[in-house]
Enzyme design. Structure first.
Site, PDB file in Angstrom:
ATOM      1  N   LYS A  82       0.905  -1.233  -0.045  1.00 15.35           N
ATOM      2  CA  LYS A  82      -0.051   0.079   0.019  1.00 15.35           C
ATOM      3  C   LYS A  82       0.807   1.290  -0.012  1.00 15.35           C
ATOM      4  CE  LYS A  82      -1.403   1.601   4.093  1.00 15.35           C
ATOM      5  NZ  LYS A  82      -1.370   2.926   4.611  1.00 15.35           N
ATOM      6  N   ASN A  83       1.951   1.221   0.950  1.00 15.37           N
ATOM      7  CA  ASN A  83       2.500   2.519   1.009  1.00 15.37           C
ATOM      8  C   ASN A  83       3.447   2.869  -0.199  1.00 15.37           C
ATOM      9  OD1 ASN A  83       1.207   3.124   3.347  1.00 15.37           O
ATOM     10  ND2 ASN A  83       2.631   2.506   4.574  1.00 15.37           N
TER      11      ASN A  83
ATOM     12  N   CYS B  28      -4.409  13.038  12.628  1.00 13.55           N
ATOM     13  CA  CYS B  28      -4.696  11.788  12.234  1.00 13.55           C
ATOM     14  C   CYS B  28      -4.546  11.069  13.693  1.00 13.55           C
ATOM     15  CB  CYS B  28      -3.445  11.188  11.369  1.00 13.55           C
ATOM     16  SG  CYS B  28      -3.145   9.534  11.675  1.00 13.55           S
TER      17      CYS B  28
ATOM     18  N   ARG C  86       1.489  14.353  13.012  1.00  9.64           N
ATOM     19  CA  ARG C  86       1.886  14.216  11.636  1.00  9.64           C
ATOM     20  C   ARG C  86       1.736  15.466  10.902  1.00  9.64           C
ATOM     21  NH1 ARG C  86      -0.753   8.600   9.314  1.00  9.64           N
ATOM     22  NH2 ARG C  86       1.294   8.545   8.066  1.00  9.64           N
TER      23      ARG C  86
ATOM     24  N   ASP D  60       4.695   0.080  11.937  1.00 11.75           N
ATOM     25  CA  ASP D  60       3.415  -0.206  11.378  1.00 11.75           C
ATOM     26  C   ASP D  60       3.312  -2.051  11.890  1.00 11.75           C
ATOM     27  OD1 ASP D  60       2.953   1.997  10.220  1.00 11.75           O
ATOM     28  OD2 ASP D  60       3.441   1.435   8.263  1.00 11.75           O
TER      29      ASP D  60
ATOM     30  N   ARG E  74      -8.696  -0.316   4.460  1.00  8.72           N
ATOM     31  CA  ARG E  74      -7.828   0.613   4.007  1.00  8.72           C
ATOM     32  C   ARG E  74      -6.494   0.064   3.616  1.00  8.72           C
ATOM     33  NH1 ARG E  74      -7.527   6.261   7.090  1.00  8.72           N
ATOM     34  NH2 ARG E  74      -5.915   6.248   5.268  1.00  8.72           N
TER      35      ARG E  74
END
Ligand code: EPZ
Length: 420
Positions: A22-23, A117, A122, A307, A399
């Site tokens: 994803k990132n 967030c 952030r 993460d 997500r």
């Protein structure tokens, strides 16, 4: 709203195919803005976040077409209006990454600030400072960044990041590839996603050297061309399923995984009592004995990934003894702690440290997802708990995890998605 029900207590046995990261995918999609040629991304994960960014790109005038075989075709023949409205940026922070490419290509942009967030403030100051160093004139007005390139376009510069930031490193790269002359970025993030972006930009005709090291050198070019690019496999998805296998017991083969992207996790899992077998295009994780406590601290790559912190904490609740988990990247990334507590975990937070005392005999309960990685830590705890765990608000999971319930079910887990 959907929820996920997990009937715990079954070991995992089988194979899981790892999706594209994803990132990485999100930054590669932003790179599609840099060329009037076609960028075709394969191994694209189908996720809510990539869909949100697709909507923003379409709004900017990009043709966005999902193709068979996990491909995404992007064609930014022209940009209609370099304006990214609040409603499209607030859904997903990484949308902010369109700013640099828009200034580089169009000479101007208006992009909403992403806002706060759940895991921390952030800020984007480092992104803006890097773009200013390249000559962009930036004004903040009513929640928007209004940016203009100097006459003649962005120009190469030396940028020294005061702290390591994945997003700011990528953003600077995305702008510098079309700047005039040489850009030297110092104190860069070294995550695999940075290398993936550099390699894709190179395939598009950019000159980028040093990605994966602290110093990246970019020679700007006048234009970039289209390319075909396969997104790097997701090291966070890989690590998540590895931790799930260690928590539930059994053995799981993670296909298409890049073992070298998770060395800090492999060391921690081995110390916890799991067996890790690294192959060229797969990793096998096996756990049969008792789990031991292991202290970890999150760090930029190649350290232990923030993460994966929530998932590892769920695992440590099952280990025989106390472990300390220190979060050094984000200031508010322990929101899974009270929810893990509902399942019976004994965790105390002091500042940026959590002390986990195990082994807890986890028992299923209804729990609430608070962010993407926190949600999946509850799924992992649910796999090891006795009885039913129901994870609510799973839009967070959608997500960032592609077909999570299918991938776990294929390994013998009892995981179903239910609609309320
Ligand atoms: C990326 O976020 C990832 N997101 C995050 O994954 C990941 O947790 C993080 O990198 C760290 O690995 C994406 O790639 C889309 P940073 P990013 O800039 O780039 C501070 C997930 O669950 N900072 O490296 O935003 C910042 O507040 C997500 O998939 C500034 O102070 O992270 C943080 O404390 C969550 N000013 C630290 O730097 C800035 O301008 C590192 O953040 C930028 C960052």
């Amino acid at each position: 709203m959907d929820r996920i029900r997990i009937r715990g207590g079954r070991p995992l046995h089988g194979e899981i195919e790892i999706s594209g990261a994803k990132n990485s995918a999100l930054k590669l999609m932003a790179a599609g803005l840099l060329t009037d040629g076609e960028l075709v991304l394969s191994r694209m994960p189908r996720l809510a976040d990539t869909r949100f960014l697709g909507q923003l790109l379409a709004h900017l005038g990009v043709e966005v077409e999902e193709q068979a075989g996990s491909k995404l075709r992007l064609h930014a023949a022209q940009i209609d209006d370099p304006y990214a409205p609040y409603d499209l940026v607030r859904k997903m922070r990484a949308s902010f990454n369109v700013l640099g490419p828009l200034i580089a290509r169009e000479g101007r942009a208006k992009v909403s600030l992403p806002g706060g967030c759940a895991i921390g403030a952030r800020p984007v100051n480092l992104h803006l400072e890097a773009l200013e160093a390249l000559g962009a004139e930036i004004v903040l007005e009513e929640g928007y960044v209004l940016a203009k390139a100097p006459a003649g376009g962005l120009r190469g510069a030396r940028v020294v990041f005061p702290m390591v930031s994945v997003g700011a490193t990528e953003h600077a790269m995305l702008a510098a590839v079309l700047a005039k002359g040489e850009t030297v970025l110092e104190n860069c993030a070294r995550e695999p996603e940075i290398i993936d972006l550099a390699d894709c930009l190179t395939a598009m005709g950019a000159t980028v050297e040093g990605a994966g090291d602290a110093e990246i050198r970019i020679q700007g070019v006048d234009r970039l061309k289209g390319a075909d690019w396969a997104v790097v496999p997701d090291r966070i998805e890989t690590g998540t399923y590895a931790i799930a296998a260690a928590a539930a017991g059994g053995d799981v083969v993670l296909k298409d995984a890049r073992a070298e992207h998770n060395h800090a996790l492999w060391r921690a899992l081995q110390r916890a009592g799991a067996e890790i077998v690294e192959d060229e295009a797969s990793v096998t994780v096996r756990r049969t004995g008792a789990l031991k406590p292991v202290d970890i601290q999150t760090e930029p790559f190649p350290g232990f990934a923030t993460d994966l912190q929530a998932q590892f904490m769920a695992l440590m609740a099952l280990a025989d003894g106390a472990s300390i988990i220190r979060e050094t990247i984000f200031e508010n990334r322990f929101m899974h702690v009270p929810e893990l507590g509902r399942l019976g975990a004994d965790i105390q937070v002091r500042g940026n440290e959590a002390v986990v005392r195990g082994p807890s005999a986890l028992k299923g309960a209804p729990v609430m997802a608070t962010d993407l990685r926190a949600s999946v830590s509850l799924v992992i705890a649910g796999l090891a708990a006795e009885g039913d765990t129901v994870v609510n608000r799973i839009y967070h999971l959608d997500r960032g995890f592609e077909r999570l319930e299918d991938k776990l079910s294929a390994c013998g887990a009892d995981v179903v998605r239910e609609s309320e």
